[in-house]
Design a protein around this motif. Structure first.
Motif, PDB file in Angstrom:
ATOM      1  N   UNK A 198       0.592  -1.306   0.091  1.00 27.35           N
ATOM      2  CA  UNK A 198      -0.010  -0.014  -0.078  1.00 27.35           C
ATOM      3  C   UNK A 198       0.899   1.010  -0.098  1.00 27.35           C
ATOM      4  N   UNK A 199       0.680   2.206  -0.965  1.00 27.58           N
ATOM      5  CA  UNK A 199       1.558   3.325  -1.088  1.00 27.58           C
ATOM      6  C   UNK A 199       0.745   4.543  -1.128  1.00 27.58           C
ATOM      7  N   UNK A 200       1.175   5.537  -0.158  1.00 27.15           N
ATOM      8  CA  UNK A 200       0.567   6.922  -0.020  1.00 27.15           C
ATOM      9  C   UNK A 200       1.715   7.925  -0.429  1.00 27.15           C
ATOM     10  N   UNK A 223       6.594   0.417  -7.922  1.00 26.56           N
ATOM     11  CA  UNK A 223       5.436   1.169  -7.752  1.00 26.56           C
ATOM     12  C   UNK A 223       5.790   2.625  -7.880  1.00 26.56           C
ATOM     13  N   UNK A 224       4.785   3.623  -8.658  1.00 19.29           N
ATOM     14  CA  UNK A 224       4.950   4.863  -8.582  1.00 19.29           C
ATOM     15  C   UNK A 224       3.416   5.490  -8.467  1.00 19.29           C
ATOM     16  N   UNK A 225       3.124   5.720  -9.453  1.00 21.87           N
ATOM     17  CA  UNK A 225       1.628   6.411  -9.317  1.00 21.87           C
ATOM     18  C   UNK A 225       0.643   5.567  -9.824  1.00 21.87           C
ATOM     19  N   UNK A 226       1.233   4.056 -10.374  1.00 22.19           N
ATOM     20  CA  UNK A 226       0.603   3.029 -10.703  1.00 22.19           C
ATOM     21  C   UNK A 226       1.344   1.702 -10.047  1.00 22.19           C
ATOM     22  N   UNK A 227       1.079   0.569 -10.451  1.00 24.88           N
ATOM     23  CA  UNK A 227       1.497  -0.686  -9.796  1.00 24.88           C
ATOM     24  C   UNK A 227       2.484  -1.092 -10.621  1.00 24.88           C
ATOM     25  N   UNK A 228       3.003  -0.528 -11.450  1.00 24.65           N
ATOM     26  CA  UNK A 228       4.070  -1.089 -12.344  1.00 24.65           C
ATOM     27  C   UNK A 228       3.731  -2.110 -13.109  1.00 24.65           C
ATOM     28  N   UNK A 229       4.849  -2.910 -13.604  1.00 20.65           N
ATOM     29  CA  UNK A 229       4.546  -4.045 -14.450  1.00 20.65           C
ATOM     30  C   UNK A 229       4.333  -5.297 -13.774  1.00 20.65           C
ATOM     31  N   UNK A 230       4.694  -5.439 -12.547  1.00 17.15           N
ATOM     32  CA  UNK A 230       4.756  -6.641 -12.306  1.00 17.15           C
ATOM     33  C   UNK A 230       3.482  -6.812 -11.006  1.00 17.15           C
ATOM     34  N   UNK A 231       2.550  -6.112 -10.991  1.00 17.71           N
ATOM     35  CA  UNK A 231       1.522  -5.984 -10.083  1.00 17.71           C
ATOM     36  C   UNK A 231       0.349  -5.099 -10.621  1.00 17.71           C
ATOM     37  N   UNK A 232      -0.904  -5.484  -9.844  1.00 21.07           N
ATOM     38  CA  UNK A 232      -2.141  -4.831 -10.192  1.00 21.07           C
ATOM     39  C   UNK A 232      -2.740  -4.257  -9.007  1.00 21.07           C
ATOM     40  N   UNK A 233      -3.475  -3.092  -9.280  1.00 17.86           N
ATOM     41  CA  UNK A 233      -4.188  -2.495  -8.151  1.00 17.86           C
ATOM     42  C   UNK A 233      -5.450  -3.165  -7.664  1.00 17.86           C
ATOM     43  N   UNK A 234      -5.497  -3.000  -6.413  1.00 16.52           N
ATOM     44  CA  UNK A 234      -6.447  -4.046  -6.016  1.00 16.52           C
ATOM     45  C   UNK A 234      -7.788  -3.145  -5.939  1.00 16.52           C
ATOM     46  N   UNK A 235      -8.990  -3.645  -6.525  1.00 12.92           N
ATOM     47  CA  UNK A 235     -10.157  -2.616  -6.282  1.00 12.92           C
ATOM     48  C   UNK A 235     -10.924  -2.914  -5.309  1.00 12.92           C
ATOM     49  N   UNK A 236     -11.920  -1.994  -4.994  1.00  7.54           N
ATOM     50  CA  UNK A 236     -12.758  -2.026  -3.903  1.00  7.54           C
ATOM     51  C   UNK A 236     -13.509  -2.859  -4.081  1.00  7.54           C
TER      52      UNK A 236
END
Length: 99
Positions: free
Chosen positions: A53-55, A86-99
Motif C-alpha cells: 500500500x503506497x501513499x 510502484x509509482x503512481x501505478x502498480x508497475x509492470x509486476x503488480x495490479x491495483x486492488x479494486x474496492x
C-alpha cells in the motif's frame, strides 16, 4: 496532519505484529522530502502474493494545494520479495486492488 510519515510499523501506533505465520510487514519512506510511504506485506511462504500500500503527496497543477493519493497493489505472481516499481501505478509486476 503531523507532517511526517511513520518510519516503521511500531511508529504507526496501531499494535500490529511485524511478523506473522504468512507475512512480514514493513514501512518504507522515500522520495524528495519523504513524499512517499509504502506499507509492505511480504510473504514468508512461497504460495502467497506480496502486497504494498503506497501513499504519496501530490501538488495540484490548478490550485497549488497538496493532497495525498493512495494505491494498493498485489503482485501478479507468488513471491517472497517486496513489490518493486510502484509509482503512481502498480508497475509492470503488480495490479491495483479494486474496492
Amino acid at each position: 496532519e503531523l507532517g511526517d510519515w511513520a518510519s516503521n510499523v511500531d511508529a504507526l501506533g496501531i499494535g500490529i505484529k511485524t511478523q506473522t505465520t504468512n507475512f512480514t510487514y514493513a514501512v518504507n519512506v522515500s522520495g524528495a522530502k519523504a513524499s512517499t510511504v509504502a506499507n509492505e506485506g511480504v510473504p514468508v511462504v512461497s504460495n502467497l502474493r506480496p502486497y504494498t500500500g503506497q501513499v504519496y503527496t501530490q501538488q495540484s497543477t490548478t490550485t497549488s494545494e497538496t493532497t495525498t493519493v493512495a494505491i494498493l497493489c498485489v503482485n501478479n505472481t507468488t513471491a517472497t520479495a517486496a513489490i518493486t516499481g510502484i509509482g503512481t501505478d502498480c508497475g509492470s509486476n503488480a495490479v491495483a486492488v479494486s474496492k
